[in-house]
Scaffold this active site. Sequence first.
Site, PDB file in Angstrom:
ATOM      1  N   GLY A   1       0.806  -1.220   0.000  1.00 45.53           N
ATOM      2  CA  GLY A   1       0.000   0.000   0.000  1.00 45.53           C
ATOM      3  C   GLY A   1       0.837   1.266   0.000  1.00 45.53           C
ATOM      4  N   GLU A   2       2.046   1.216   0.564  1.00 43.71           N
ATOM      5  CA  GLU A   2       2.920   2.392   0.608  1.00 43.71           C
ATOM      6  C   GLU A   2       3.665   2.605  -0.702  1.00 43.71           C
ATOM      7  OE1 GLU A   2       1.128   2.091   3.857  1.00 43.71           O
ATOM      8  OE2 GLU A   2       2.460   0.394   3.523  1.00 43.71           O
TER       9      GLU A   2
ATOM     10  N   ASN B   1      -4.685   0.830   3.441  1.00 40.03           N
ATOM     11  CA  ASN B   1      -4.787   2.270   3.208  1.00 40.03           C
ATOM     12  C   ASN B   1      -4.930   2.610   1.723  1.00 40.03           C
ATOM     13  OD1 ASN B   1      -1.792   1.425   3.418  1.00 40.03           O
ATOM     14  ND2 ASN B   1      -1.705   3.318   2.247  1.00 40.03           N
TER      15      ASN B   1
ATOM     16  N   ASP C   1      -3.722   6.964   7.629  1.00 42.68           N
ATOM     17  CA  ASP C   1      -3.168   5.629   7.363  1.00 42.68           C
ATOM     18  C   ASP C   1      -3.702   4.591   8.342  1.00 42.68           C
ATOM     19  OD1 ASP C   1      -1.540   3.671   6.030  1.00 42.68           O
ATOM     20  OD2 ASP C   1      -0.177   3.755   7.723  1.00 42.68           O
TER      21      ASP C   1
ATOM     22  N   TRP D   1       2.823  -6.224  20.572  1.00 41.59           N
ATOM     23  CA  TRP D   1       2.812  -6.546  19.147  1.00 41.59           C
ATOM     24  C   TRP D   1       2.639  -8.042  18.893  1.00 41.59           C
ATOM     25  CZ3 TRP D   1       2.731  -2.016  16.623  1.00 41.59           C
ATOM     26  CH2 TRP D   1       2.807  -2.014  15.228  1.00 41.59           C
TER      27      TRP D   1
END
Length: 612
Positions: A193-194, A279, A326, A502
């Site tokens: 996506g980036e 995103n 984002d 995480w």
Amino acid sequence: MLKEMKYAIATIGLLAATTLQANDNQLELQNNPELWATQLGNYQGNRYSKLDQINRDTINGLRPMWQFSTGVLRGHEGGPLYVGDGRLYIHTPFPNKVFALDLEDQGRIVWTYEPDQDPRVIPVMCCDTVNRGLAYADGRLFLGQANNTLIALDSESGELLWEATNGDHTKGESNTMSPLVVHDKVVMGISGGEFGVRGHMTAYNVESGERVWRGYSNGPDSDVLLDPQKTLMMGKPIGEADLGVSTWPEGEWKRGGGAPWGWVTYDPELDLIYYGSGNPGSWNPEQRTVNGEPADNKWAITVFARDPNTGEVKWVYQKVPFDEWDYDGVNENQLIDVEIDGEQRKGLAIIDRTGFGFLLDRESGELLVAEKFAPETNWASHYDMDTGRPVVNEEFSTFRQGVNVNTTDICPTAMGAKNMQPSAYSPETGLLYAGINRICMNYEPYETEYVAGQPYVGATLTMMPAPVQEGDGNKGRMGSFIAWDPVKGEVVWEIDERFAVWSGALATAGGLAFYGTLEGHVKAVNIDTGEELWSFKTPSGIIGNINTFQHQGKQYLGVLSGVGGWAGIGLAAGLEDPEEGLGAVSAFASLKDYTELGGVLTVFALSDAPDA
């Protein structure tokens, strides 16, 4: 906001009378509580085990039995699979090694598979070279390699059976997700996506690797595989055609992101798969406006319910139209059943990056609950329950504040109040258990140009711990572990942690919830109260998932430790510039004081349990 109804949790009918609708072998394995045959524990994504040999009374006897080094020093996500053959199957981040380990001989290597991959894929992996794990069915292991190659291995020998090309890293596509086997198909998403990729979910034949269908996250309805007269949105037909084109400026949908890189869950009775898209391309919202005004950018940050046989979309729910922060929508969709006003409803629960906990009807996509689980969340005040849209706080709107303007103190950060680390659900308590990020950000969008295979971000971020709440003495905390009531929409209890949590969670019939920390601790807590009962420090930070299984009468826990991912990218990639890692390097600068790189599987069992 919470609709004014009386709710009661009911456990989901997991697999009853549905064996003809899904992969028979995978369903059989999931029905056996001694096994852990899929990354999320079952099709519903519950990460719950009926095993109770390890419980509140015996937890102090839990000890490491053996450890195994993978030989790879990057972030280790996912976890070990156990399908009853006396072996553990584990994977690594790039170069994506696969190991079969003998559970009865302290992890003796039975076979190893290591693919030959182009290392040029590494620079297009935005947030470390992670991989979320193997899938299994009918004697085959499936892995999505970083270089967009989906492979099938013979689980007995490690022999490569077939491979299929799922993307092109020269365009910015890569793979980090774990596939899922449904029917005679293995379902696979994409990352990137980036880099301005166009997100898609694809099904391949498990026997041959031949592509069966592909559904895109944006573009014409024919590419998305939806019918606006039949596909539902908020319980009603969409109506208007090709919103995946018209809600974007000219041609922008072709680089519109929406990459589904997270988790896929499946309801065998409804015969639907569920996943979220990421995103919408550039992080600069100005570049995604239509005639200078916000546009929905469909279908980014959207929950999709698809027919696994054809890819046809049954319903959609867009959590964040016109994203400005984002807030990828890829978090796992937990399938649970709830009772509403005396009527059973098939629910879908999400602890989302946005800081809101959602509950939807998984048959129709109707929004039932949207409440904040992270109280610092300020980008939106609430969700309009009639439209399903967030009510945005303009003070924290990066679009309204403008290009080249640094909008400060937005909560949560682009990492989300919860990232992709999977939650657990206990049918005994009716609660979800999840690791949380308590981090906020400053966000400055800027104009960026699309070049295939190059970052297409268009924003600079800095991150900081969430502000201290009134009466909260935990100044500077960056994470927590919570129990969330998906029906009432409220946090039941919370444990503060120094860093973002995480790891994937695990809930068990032993009255315990497990999670890992970025410092490397595995922790067991009372599932009812959150009281910590046991912990163990592993060799490196944990971003993997804690799985459990039983072999020859002994219950085991297995977890991969190896710090990395977005939170640990500074350590994993040796980054020092505070703005690198999309803002994560500065936020987690002190993590180096508590852990170092690693790649180790640790297997635990009770010291006085029957020997394997």
